[in-house]
Design an enzyme around this catalytic site. Structure first.
Site, PDB file in Angstrom:
ATOM      1  N   ASN A 113     -25.676   8.365  -1.602  1.00  0.00           N
ATOM      2  CA  ASN A 113     -26.826   9.256  -1.477  1.00  0.00           C
ATOM      3  C   ASN A 113     -26.490  10.343  -0.464  1.00  0.00           C
ATOM      4  OD1 ASN A 113     -29.331  10.463  -1.359  1.00  0.00           O
ATOM      5  ND2 ASN A 113     -30.222   8.876  -0.050  1.00  0.00           N
ATOM      6  N   ASP A 157     -28.765  23.365   2.277  1.00  0.00           N
ATOM      7  CA  ASP A 157     -29.033  24.736   1.850  1.00  0.00           C
ATOM      8  C   ASP A 157     -28.645  25.736   2.932  1.00  0.00           C
ATOM      9  OD1 ASP A 157     -30.927  23.734   3.520  1.00  0.00           O
ATOM     10  OD2 ASP A 157     -32.654  24.366   2.345  1.00  0.00           O
ATOM     11  N   ASP A 167     -36.046  18.714  -8.086  1.00  0.00           N
ATOM     12  CA  ASP A 167     -36.763  18.086  -9.187  1.00  0.00           C
ATOM     13  C   ASP A 167     -38.257  18.358  -9.152  1.00  0.00           C
ATOM     14  OD1 ASP A 167     -37.380  16.641  -6.959  1.00  0.00           O
ATOM     15  OD2 ASP A 167     -36.818  14.692  -7.752  1.00  0.00           O
ATOM     16  N   ARG A 225     -37.573   9.625  -8.563  1.00  0.00           N
ATOM     17  CA  ARG A 225     -38.887  10.205  -8.887  1.00  0.00           C
ATOM     18  C   ARG A 225     -38.866  10.538 -10.372  1.00  0.00           C
ATOM     19  NH1 ARG A 225     -40.858  14.557  -4.519  1.00  0.00           N
ATOM     20  NH2 ARG A 225     -39.042  15.722  -5.231  1.00  0.00           N
TER      21      ARG A 225
END
EC number: 2.4.1.223
Length: 921
Positions: free
Chosen positions: A725, A835, A747, A674
């Site tokens: 990834n 997370d 991002d 992105r």
């Protein structure tokens, strides 16, 4: 003559010879007449016309005058003339205005010229002042270096001493039984800066190698290949290690043969100093074959010791190696809750030979009290435990006779009953697990006891060791009272009361600590070998080798595009958020206390013993780091600060505060194809104070566009290429991260500069916690009896998403290298939950909830492409992750909190004439 002339004219001026003259005369007359006529016309006709016109204009009807002189206004009555007049007037006006402006500009130019001259003079003065300041700084630095040189001793690395095969000057102790580090260990081989090199003998090169247990041998060799301390250069080694067990019974060499083989080792050097003989046991019936062998000054690490053999502070009691070539299955380990299980305590065992039969004599209790041979309390223990079982006050299970053939054991030792799986099933139902030490107090520890301890810790049964003389594994560095109860045998009648009096909170804390010890030091061959090396290294006070950092493979990129300033990001009004770093990035001091930490703070850490968590070169959670929490209004009064040492007397946002006056943070930004969103996010970081650098984790196998121009934000931007990834890449301890503080950010995160700075300041006051913006919480689903992930707005939270959060780099090491691999595998499987995994880890280690700052609940930028979190399966996967993580940890480590920190003092203004500010205490 007249007639003649007339006749000549009549005849055309020809005849009698005069005709040409007549012609010439007539021509002259015509030219003269013509000239006169033209003169009359040109002179008199205009006069007549003027007179005529003037006469006509004097007529009574003035409106019919056409040719008379007219005024300007009358002439403008004609349409074309009117337009021309307007143009003339407009041009005249503009000319007048331009002239006025020209005069004004000339005046301004004159003033600016004066200012330029003044600025030139100021610049010259400033250059002179700057030169003077540079001279002062240079002199101050020189003076500082001189003072430091005077106040600090000159240190140089010690001379590197190589091993001497003879070592004739090394003093001999009176007896090998008296061996300690000071008289049986050669420190000259282990300088502080040596890095603790360890040489491991290859067992296959010696005859006894064929007698070793194949599984233990294979696991040991696999561990040695990956250990950071192992070296192949025996000439520089500090410690020499030989694997001597577990031996297989049929092919076990005789004691004399094994002794000769050990003494013939190439670096034994007559007495074996600086050698470590490891005898690992995989079964409870492992024999102590080293008891009758002279091992000289070599250290011994095994699970069975007699008091005549064990040398405290020199030998090491190790745990059994049950999972030799396999990792423990966390899904089969029972949860740590509920705290109380079916049985209060349980015991199964059978003693084949009693102490009385081994001593072949009977003594009275009074004789034993007087200091003679130790009493055989096993009969009293059996009687007391059976009485507790018969009372039915609590469910207990005690069996002193095995249903099947008991395992082989040493004399006076309680043999294990049944198979391992059957024993584990019973322990899963037991709150406490009794471990009765051998009746012979000369046997300080046995393989059977260590096996019982291993199994109890594995399934969460709190060990209750009857016999205070026992030497538990790694007992000189582990605080066993935090995970087990060690009770003297004479107190057997008080055991039931003691076990019933322990609160649930204490039970859970002991069970959690026991699980931690088992995972860290007992569970695998890597843990056992690393712990043994860590104990020796800590004893001789050599700092640990730094844990490896992830090498950052940089992706070449072009930068130079001037980053714009987003008014929503950087416009903070008159708030001074801090200095934008114009000097080179400032790294956090990582190795400040490397040596003193090893020498002084051995017992001050979470695990209370060296191990994987001690592989770091520094301790980030030192008590001196947290400073005064100026944003916390939790006190009962005010205390003035300032006007003296320690009080800055400045606004809250004008000084960084805290006890680490100079510190920066690193932004770690995860991205995946992105580019436009990424560039916008990087530009928003332009002008951010205290920013050290930005590490962009490029999580895509496809490289960025070659023509992509990266913004210049005033600090380095490192674009790191990843092998695959994976969301776990967010928490890799990249070697490019030079600061302790890490701001993990997505991002597409949209945060203002003042929010980021406030979060950084809060983290500096709570360095051991996650400090971030978006809060989430977990909830118990009663119908399905499972945990749920909830992102609804709530005053209570238990997690802070790491898409916009500060955390210590210490946790990046733990997440990547210490946290169970099963958790990272699930993150890769779902491409989700990293997370949540980080929140589980930090809460598990600190037993503290995260800290949420500001009232922000989301941080996504408006208009950005949708992320993975917008997928319908996103929340279902997070539900599964939470329940799986609970199984791995054995309990729910997340803690609820309603504490939130808001930036109130950021807007506080202090009068310039005040020198003190107030805060809550």
């Amino acid at each position: 003559e007249l007639m003649t002339g007339y006749t000549m004219l009549r005849n055309g001026g020809v005849g009698n010879g005069g005709q040409p003259w007549v012609l010439r005369w007539s021509s002259r007359i015509r030219l003269t007449w013509l000239s006169f006529t033209l003169f009359i016309i040109l002179v008199f006709f205009p006069l007549i016309a003027h007179y005529y016109l003037t006469t006509i204009d004097d007529a009574d009807d003035a409106g019919k005058r056409i040719f008379g002189p007219r005024t300007g206004n009358e002439l403008c009555e004609v349409k074309h003339v009117q337009d021309l007049c307007r143009i003339r007037e407009s041009v005249s006006e503009e000319l007048l205005q331009l002239e006025a402006k020209r005069q004004e500009l000339n005046s301004e130019i004159a003033k600016l010229n004066l200012k330029i001259e003044a600025c030139k003079k100021s610049i010259e003065n400033a250059k002179q002042d700057l030169l003077q300041l540079k001279n002062v700084i240079s002199q101050t630095e020189h003076s500082y270096k001189e003072l430091m040189a005077q106040n600090q001793p000159k240190l140089s690395l010690p001379i590197r001493l190589l091993p001497d095969k003879d070592d004739a000057t090394f003093p001999l102790p009176k007896s090998n039984r008296n061996c300690r580090l000071h008289n049986c260990f050669d420190y000259s081989r282990c300088p502080l800066t040596s890095g603790f090199p360890v040489y491991v003998y290859n067992s296959d090169d010696y005859p006894f190698g064929s007698s070793l247990d194949p599984l233990i041998k294979q696991a040991f060799e696999a561990t040695v290949r990956t250990n950071v301390y192992v070296t192949e250069n025996a000439n520089i080694a500090c410690v020499y290690i030989i694997l001597a067990g577990e031996m297989q019974e049929p092919v076990m060499p005789k004691p004399t043969e094994l002794e000769q083989q050990l003494h013939s080792l190439p670096y034994w050097r007559t007495d074996g100093h600086n050698h470590l003989i490891i005898n690992l046991s995989r079964k409870s019936e492992t024999q102590n074959f080293l008891y009758n062998i002279s091992t000289g000054r070599a250290m011994i690490a095994q699970s069975t010791f007699y008091d005549a053999q064990y040398r405290p502070g020199f030998d090491i009691v190790v745990s059994p190696l049950v999972h030799a070539m396999s990792e423990p299955n966390f899904l089969e380990i029972p949860p740590q809750v509920p705290v109380k299980r079916k049985y209060l305590f349980s015991f199964q065992g059978e003693k084949i030979e009693s102490l009385r039969s081994s001593l072949q004599e009977v003594r009275s209790f009074e004789e034993e009290i007087e200091g003679n041979a130790p009493a055989d309390y096993d009969d009293r223990i059996i009687t007391t435990l059976k009485a507790v079982q018969d009372s039915k006050l609590d469910f207990v299970l005690v069996e002193f006779t095995c249903k099947n053939q008991p395992k082989a054991s040493l004399p006076t030792e309680w043999a294990l009953c049944g198979e391992r799986d059957d024993r584990l099933e019973l322990l899963k139902l037991s709150t406490f697990a009794l471990i009765i030490t051998p009746g012979d107090t000369h046997l300080v520890i046995s393989a059977g006891c260590t096996m019982r301890l291993f199994e109890a810790l594995e399934v969460g049964a709190i060990p209750v060791v009857l016999g205070e003389q026992v030497q538990l594994p790694y007992n000189d560095v582990i605080r066993w009272n935090e995970a087990a109860l060690i009770i003297p045998k004479p107190r057997i009648t008080e055991v039931h009361f003691l076990l019933r009096s322990i609160s649930d909170n204490d039970l859970l804390a002991m069970r959690r600590q026991g699980r931690f010890l088992w995972e860290t030091y007992f569970s695998t061959s890597d843990n056992v070998f690393s712990t043994v090396l860590a104990i020796i290294r800590t004893r001789i006070q050599i700092p640990a080798a730094p844990i490896r950092e992830e090498p950052a493979v940089e992706i070449p990129h072009r930068s130079g595009k001037a980053a714009g300033t987003d008014p929503n990001m950087a416009d903070n009004g008159d708030l001074d958020l801090g200095p934008v770093e114009t000097e080179p990035p400032y790294a956090s001091p990582k190795y400040l206390r490397n040596f003193t930490l090893t020498a002084m703070d051995i017992y001050r850490n979470w695990n209370s013993a060296p191990g994987p968590f001690h592989l770091f070169p520094y301790t980030p959670f030192d008590p001196v780091l947290p400073s005064e929490a100026k944003f916390l209004g939790s006190g009962t009064g005010f205390r003035p600060i300032g006007g003296g040492a320690g009080g800055s007397g400045k606004e809250f946002q004008a000084a960084l505060g805290g006890n680490v006056p100079r510190e920066q943070f690193t932004v770690v930004m995860l991205t995946y194809e992105r580019e436009e969103v990424l560039m916008n996010s990087l530009e928003r970081l332009n002008g951010l104070p205290y920013l050290n650098k930005v590490v962009v984790v490029w999580n895509s196998p496809k490289l960025p566009s070659e023509d992509l121009l990266w913004p210049d934000i005033g600090v380095p931007i490192m674009v790191v290429r990843t092998e695959k990834n994976s969301l776990n890449n967010r928490f890799l301890p990249w070697d490019e991260i030079d600061t302790e503080a890490i701001l993990s950010i997505d991002d597409d995160a949209h945060l203002r500069h003042d929010e980021i700075m406030f979060g950084f300041r809060v983290w500096r006051e709570a360095r051991d916690r996650i400090v971030g913006f978006p809060g989430r919480y977990h909830a118990w689903d009663i119908p399905h009896q499972s945990w749920l992930y909830n992102s609804n707005y709530s005053c209570e939270l238990s997690m802070v998403l790491t898409g916009a959060a500060f955390f210590h780099k210490y946790y990046a090491y733990l997440y990547s290298y210490v946290m169970p691999q099963a958790i990272r595998d699930m993150v890769d499987e779902y491409i989700n939950c990293e997370d949540i995994a980080m929140n589980f880890l930090v809460s598990h280690l600190t037993r503290k909830p995260p800290i949420k700052v500001t009232s922000r609940w989301t941080f996504r930028c408006p208009g950005c492409p949708q992320a993975l979190s917008h997928d319908d399966s996103h929340f279902h996967e997070r539900h599964k992750c939470i329940n799986f993580f609970v199984k791995v940890y054995g309990y729910m480590p997340l803690l609820y909190t309603q504490f939130r920190v808001d930036s109130v003092l950021f807007k506080t203004r202090l009068p310039h004439d005040k020198t003190k500010c107030f805060k809550f205490i």
